[in-house]
Design an enzyme around this catalytic site. Structure first.
Site, mmCIF file in Angstrom:
data_model
loop_
_atom_site.group_PDB
_atom_site.id
_atom_site.type_symbol
_atom_site.label_atom_id
_atom_site.label_comp_id
_atom_site.label_asym_id
_atom_site.label_seq_id
_atom_site.Cartn_x
_atom_site.Cartn_y
_atom_site.Cartn_z
ATOM 1 N N SER A 55 84.895 26.293 -64.157
ATOM 2 C CA SER A 55 85.286 26.497 -65.547
ATOM 3 C C SER A 55 84.519 27.649 -66.202
ATOM 4 C CB SER A 55 85.059 25.223 -66.371
ATOM 5 O OG SER A 55 85.837 24.158 -65.889
ATOM 6 N N GLY A 238 89.795 29.731 -68.696
ATOM 7 C CA GLY A 238 90.868 30.528 -69.269
ATOM 8 C C GLY A 238 91.503 29.934 -70.509
ATOM 9 N N CYS A 264 89.417 18.072 -69.577
ATOM 10 C CA CYS A 264 89.073 19.425 -70.001
ATOM 11 C C CYS A 264 90.316 20.308 -70.107
ATOM 12 C CB CYS A 264 88.028 20.011 -69.050
ATOM 13 S SG CYS A 264 87.031 21.316 -69.805
ATOM 14 N N PHE A 265 90.519 21.258 -69.191
ATOM 15 C CA PHE A 265 91.732 22.064 -69.217
ATOM 16 C C PHE A 265 92.966 21.172 -69.126
ATOM 17 C CE2 PHE A 265 94.434 25.635 -67.590
ATOM 18 C CZ PHE A 265 94.140 26.562 -68.588
ATOM 19 N N ASN A 306 82.303 21.699 -71.368
ATOM 20 C CA ASN A 306 82.397 23.135 -71.132
ATOM 21 C C ASN A 306 83.797 23.566 -71.527
ATOM 22 O OD1 ASN A 306 82.338 25.781 -70.335
ATOM 23 N ND2 ASN A 306 82.677 25.316 -68.181
ATOM 24 N N PHE A 309 88.249 26.319 -75.835
ATOM 25 C CA PHE A 309 89.531 26.118 -76.505
ATOM 26 C C PHE A 309 89.692 24.635 -76.805
ATOM 27 C CE2 PHE A 309 89.938 30.035 -74.181
ATOM 28 C CZ PHE A 309 90.726 30.851 -74.985
ATOM 29 N N HIS A 354 83.760 15.981 -69.548
ATOM 30 C CA HIS A 354 83.666 15.812 -68.095
ATOM 31 C C HIS A 354 83.121 14.430 -67.741
ATOM 32 C CE1 HIS A 354 84.366 20.023 -66.659
ATOM 33 N NE2 HIS A 354 84.135 20.264 -67.938
ATOM 34 N N GLU A 356 83.019 13.004 -64.932
ATOM 35 C CA GLU A 356 82.381 12.951 -63.620
ATOM 36 C C GLU A 356 80.905 13.337 -63.695
ATOM 37 O OE1 GLU A 356 82.748 17.085 -64.345
ATOM 38 O OE2 GLU A 356 84.221 15.476 -64.602
#
Length: 380
Positions: A55, A238, A264-265, A306, A309, A354, A356
């Protein structure tokens, strides 16, 4: 990026931000030049996981903790096969690592992987600057790469921005691979790799899940070719506004009502799939001490983040979407940023952080159990 792996300890270095502010220090890691988005991470530990988290691709990470490198580098903690950060900024690197698992120093690892960094600067001042002005493009230059600051500033401003960056395919696996279940196999999960961390399929494997990790470019037919009981969308780098293909695949999964989990993303992809927008945060959330509230229970979790956006979804109401009702399930207590989504009429949910990672250290582990419960319910 141009690098040399020699002379790092003695080489001068300069960090130049796109707004013109600069910091002078010493080279740390490889000598040369590198460009990326300057971001700060508040973690006091876990630098090896940060460095190897996909990431962080194309980001220059500023460590807010002043002393970095105490535990060296081992061969057990990396989250992927390489360091992904574009550059590394520390104030006071450890001279000698001290840990029974250490195999080499952090400086040696950065040199061997060609990661350009800088040390000996006031990272507190740099962090305050980024917090006030926001994440921005940056360059680190050392050794023969140093020139007059006007020239260096011009080069920084020519570097690509994170807005509009489509990066997940650059860090994802190119070939499908399988992480077998630990113990008795209970379920099969298709995991879309948008920048997945190694610990994520391991957490699922611990729960009896056989994980098929697929490339970011996998089609819906390829996802269902593994006959999944559930589908997982990973973290990654991204701008989520560029991720049209993963959004399309996720919408296909939602149509089929297969249990779905994203982090996350993957949370941003779910937001887009449901019709919500995304936007760039001023300086993002990065580090291992972010307070998030699970709105269904009121519980506050200490979480690892992390992301630069976020999803633009209403906090104060249930939203109607093409796939039924949806609501914000988790929220960051620092700034009220959306940290999770869940569908009320289909088996799908996501979080922005996250689970994990061992930030709490186990505050968020229940999310993997929730995914298992969805698959058990669907099977029943």
């Amino acid at each position: 990026m141009t690098i040399s792996t020699r002379g790092a300890a003695k080489a001068p270095a300069v960090l130049v931000l796109e707004d013109g502010r600069s910091f002078r220090g010493r080279a740390y890691g490889a000598v040369g030049e590198t460009f990326g988005e300057a971001v700060f991470s508040t973690g006091m530990t876990g630098y090896q996981e940060t460095l190897t988290d996909p990431s962080y691709h194309r980001q220059v990470v500023v460590m807010t903790a002043p002393h970095v490198g105490n535990t060296g580098v081992n061969d057990e903690d990396p989250e992927s096969k390489q360091i992904w950060v574009a550059g590394y900024v520390v104030r006071d690197p450890a001279r000698v690592p001290s840990n029974w698992r250490s195999r080499r120093s952090l400086d040696e690892e950065l040199v061997s992987q060609g990661v350009v960094g800088i040390s000996g600067i006031d990272t507190r001042a740099l962090t305050r600057h980024l917090r006030e002005r926001g994440a921005m493009r940056v360059g680190i230059f050392s050794g023969n790469a140093i020139a007059d600051e006007g020239t260096l500033l011009a080069r920084v401003r020519q570097a690509p921005e994170m807005n509009g960056a489509d990066l997940s395919a650059e860090v994802a696996t190119k070939e499908t691979y399988v992480v077998p279940a630990i113990g008795t196999k209970k379920f099969t999960v298709a995991a879309i790799d948008l920048g997945i961390k190694g610990m994520t399929p391991h957490r699922m494997a611990e729960r009896g899940i056989e994980v098929h990790v697929l490339p970011a470019t996998a089609t819906l037919d390829e996802v269902y070719a593994v006959q999944p009981d559930g589908v997982f969308f990973s973290n990654g780098p991204g701008d989520p506004s560029t991720a049209d293909h993963p959004v399309s695949v996720m919408q296909g999964v939602l149509e089929r009502k297969t249990p779905l989990f994203g982090i996350c993303f993957g949370n941003q992809i779910l937001g887009r799939a449901l019709g919500f927008g995304t936007y760039k945060l001023k300086y993002g959330h990065r580090g291992i001490n972010q307070p998030v509230q699970d709105r269904s229970t009121g519980k506050v979790e200490v979480t690892a983040h992390n992301h630069g956006f976020a999803v633009d979804a209403p906090l104060d109401k249930v939203s109607d979407t093409a796939y039924g009702r949806a609501e914000v399930s988790h929220v960051c207590l620092n700034d009220q940023v959306v940290e999770g989504l869940q569908l009320l009429d289909r088996p799908a949910f996501s979080v922005q952080y996250h689970p994990e990672a061992a930030a709490g250290p186990h505050d968020a582990a229940y999310l993997f159990d929730r995914f298992v419960s969805l698959m058990e319910g669907q099977r029943a």
